[in-house]
Design an enzyme around this catalytic site. Sequence first.
Site, PDB file in Angstrom:
ATOM      1  N   TYR A 191       0.859  -1.179   0.000  1.00 33.75           N
ATOM      2  CA  TYR A 191       0.000   0.000   0.000  1.00 33.75           C
ATOM      3  C   TYR A 191       0.894   1.227   0.000  1.00 33.75           C
ATOM      4  O   TYR A 191       1.817   1.328   0.819  1.00 33.75           O
ATOM      5  CB  TYR A 191      -0.908   0.008   1.235  1.00 33.75           C
ATOM      6  CG  TYR A 191      -1.814   1.221   1.324  1.00 33.75           C
ATOM      7  CD1 TYR A 191      -1.603   2.203   2.292  1.00 33.75           C
ATOM      8  CD2 TYR A 191      -2.888   1.397   0.446  1.00 33.75           C
ATOM      9  CE1 TYR A 191      -2.427   3.318   2.383  1.00 33.75           C
ATOM     10  CE2 TYR A 191      -3.714   2.514   0.530  1.00 33.75           C
ATOM     11  CZ  TYR A 191      -3.487   3.470   1.500  1.00 33.75           C
ATOM     12  OH  TYR A 191      -4.295   4.576   1.587  1.00 33.75           O
ATOM     13  N   ASP A 219       9.463   3.087  -0.567  1.00 35.36           N
ATOM     14  CA  ASP A 219       8.390   3.762   0.172  1.00 35.36           C
ATOM     15  C   ASP A 219       8.631   3.482   1.659  1.00 35.36           C
ATOM     16  O   ASP A 219       8.263   2.418   2.173  1.00 35.36           O
ATOM     17  CB  ASP A 219       7.025   3.247  -0.277  1.00 35.36           C
ATOM     18  CG  ASP A 219       5.901   3.900   0.510  1.00 35.36           C
ATOM     19  OD1 ASP A 219       4.724   3.636   0.214  1.00 35.36           O
ATOM     20  OD2 ASP A 219       6.206   4.685   1.440  1.00 35.36           O
ATOM     21  N   LYS A 254       4.455   9.831   8.319  1.00 34.27           N
ATOM     22  CA  LYS A 254       4.243   9.282   9.677  1.00 34.27           C
ATOM     23  C   LYS A 254       5.207   9.891  10.706  1.00 34.27           C
ATOM     24  O   LYS A 254       5.056  11.035  11.110  1.00 34.27           O
ATOM     25  CB  LYS A 254       4.315   7.757   9.631  1.00 34.27           C
ATOM     26  CG  LYS A 254       3.143   7.142   8.818  1.00 34.27           C
ATOM     27  CD  LYS A 254       3.173   5.642   8.821  1.00 34.27           C
ATOM     28  CE  LYS A 254       2.234   5.055   7.807  1.00 34.27           C
ATOM     29  NZ  LYS A 254       0.822   4.978   8.260  1.00 34.27           N
TER      30      LYS A 254
HETATM   31  P1  KE4 Z   1      -0.959   8.482   4.133  1.00 34.58           P
HETATM   32  O1  KE4 Z   1      -1.433   9.146   2.850  1.00 34.58           O
HETATM   33  O2  KE4 Z   1      -2.024   7.666   4.794  1.00 34.58           O
HETATM   34  O3  KE4 Z   1      -0.277   9.488   5.080  1.00 34.58           O
HETATM   35  O4  KE4 Z   1       0.228   7.475   3.751  1.00 34.58           O
HETATM   36  C1  KE4 Z   1      -0.021   6.464   2.809  1.00 34.58           C
HETATM   37  C2  KE4 Z   1       1.000   5.358   2.982  1.00 34.58           C
HETATM   38  C3  KE4 Z   1       2.040   5.281   2.077  1.00 34.58           C
HETATM   39  N1  KE4 Z   1       2.991   4.318   2.185  1.00 34.58           N
HETATM   40  C4  KE4 Z   1       2.954   3.408   3.200  1.00 34.58           C
HETATM   41  C5  KE4 Z   1       4.027   2.359   3.283  1.00 34.58           C
HETATM   42  C6  KE4 Z   1       1.911   3.459   4.161  1.00 34.58           C
HETATM   43  O5  KE4 Z   1       1.895   2.544   5.167  1.00 34.58           O
HETATM   44  C7  KE4 Z   1       0.916   4.448   4.058  1.00 34.58           C
HETATM   45  C8  KE4 Z   1      -0.253   4.540   5.029  1.00 34.58           C
HETATM   46  N2  KE4 Z   1      -0.375   3.460   5.940  1.00 34.58           N
HETATM   47  C9  KE4 Z   1      -1.723   3.171   6.458  1.00 34.58           C
HETATM   48  C10 KE4 Z   1      -1.595   2.063   7.502  1.00 34.58           C
HETATM   49  N3  KE4 Z   1      -1.488   0.805   6.911  1.00 34.58           N
HETATM   50  C11 KE4 Z   1      -2.389   4.379   7.009  1.00 34.58           C
HETATM   51  C12 KE4 Z   1      -3.647   4.098   7.816  1.00 34.58           C
HETATM   52  C13 KE4 Z   1      -4.862   4.610   7.120  1.00 34.58           C
HETATM   53  O6  KE4 Z   1      -4.987   4.419   5.887  1.00 34.58           O
HETATM   54  O7  KE4 Z   1      -5.716   5.180   7.852  1.00 34.58           O
END
Ligand code: KE4
Length: 430
Positions: free
Chosen positions: A142, A237, A265
């Site tokens: 993801y 990533d 994060k």
């Molecule tokens: P955000 O757009 O949610 O800040 O980041 C996206 C993203 C990009 N790359 C990686 C490796 C990530 O884990 C994430 C976001 N992680 C999820 C948790 N699995 C965020 C939780 C959510 O979607 O509410």
Amino acid sequence: MDKSERLFERARRAIPGGVNSPVRAFQAVGGSPRFIASASGSKIRDADGREYIDYVGSWGPMIVGHAHPRVVEALRRACEKGTSYGAPTELEVELAEKVVEMVPSVEMVRMVNSGTEATLSAIRLARGATGRDKIVKFEGAYHGHADSFLIAAGSGAATLGVPNSPGVTAGAARDTLLARYNDLESVENLVEGAPNEIAAVIVEPVAGNMGVVPPVPGFLEGLREICTREAIVLIFDEVMTGFRVAPGGAQQLYGVRPDLTTLGKILGGGLPVGAFGGRADLMRQVAPEGPIYQAGTLSGNPLAMTAGLETLRILSEPGVYERLESLSRRLDEGTRRNLDALGLDLCTTRVGSMLCLFFASGEVRSWDDASRSNVKAYAAYFQAMLEAGIYLAPAQFEAAFVSLAHSEEDIDRTLDAQRRALDIARKILD
Ligand code: KE4
């Protein structure tokens, strides 16, 4: 109904699904999400005053613990100087310099407001710099919700992507090719099938969104070789792994240098921050220095920069990662003892302070393996742990995070609750 349930009912009238991010809605585990009223250290407290030991940590950012006094004080002082200017500040220069100092492959960096913005910007940069359209991602990974990433495994050996959300066009899907994590041959096949068409390979150097799946020895090195040979931009990533698995992220831990890195994060210390950075010859192609456009009203926001800077300063102190390792090992080894005591053959994985208990036996090396997990058993385990005051990710395919604020007592309380929760989940596994 308790207060969380009443709030959820109210929320659903004004917010789609009652949440601002789908995973929070507890759909994978059932029941009503806890509405959180406050947090400090390793604990969160819900609207009904119930306290939980927190292993979600806002999905990774809260590695130094909730409401860390130094972060709160720094934010208080920053607020008094105004909250946003839309102009350059010394703070964003300081944080950029800190990222360049800590992350081995990053020579220049651009701040954005989320991980999604970071990854979509990095992909645009790779496409603009190479003049190629296609990207390779891995099934089960993801990278945020930009169109290029919301792609499911399509039919056929070519593993051509198909949209996995309405609103993602066939055109977007066509340019995303899907490989299998920890399988270099699947990448070689895609490269062979699309000569000189692939702009980037984007990979979670430790997969954290199919549960935690570490790279097998040679996997990251192999991606580096393929990308160097084919002049493909290798993007790590590290939104989740950055500053988490080592001060310099997975690229420091495994000694492999990508061309671009995406961050988020922890970088924001709990405030909205993302970033993309890497080789200067690539980054200098980003507007206004270069032609590849990228922008953001609140990028480099002084409050977010402040929280990020203070968090990275705390993480730069001696003994921090040793402490995280000691606490995480205690949890991991205790979990394995609990599984042995109950005669449960389940797969556990850990890289630093990100861990996962798969309700699946055997090794988990890719999405194919992870998707064998018994998600009903995980749901039963989750609810039993929640009842016992332990707050885990409300979905099997996530990571558990240990913070600097967790104590040995927290870990031991968690392991006690886990024995009972596993005994309950076992009935579903049998
Ligand atoms: P955000 O757009 O949610 O800040 O980041 C996206 C993203 C990009 N790359 C990686 C490796 C990530 O884990 C994430 C976001 N992680 C999820 C948790 N699995 C965020 C939780 C959510 O979607 O509410």
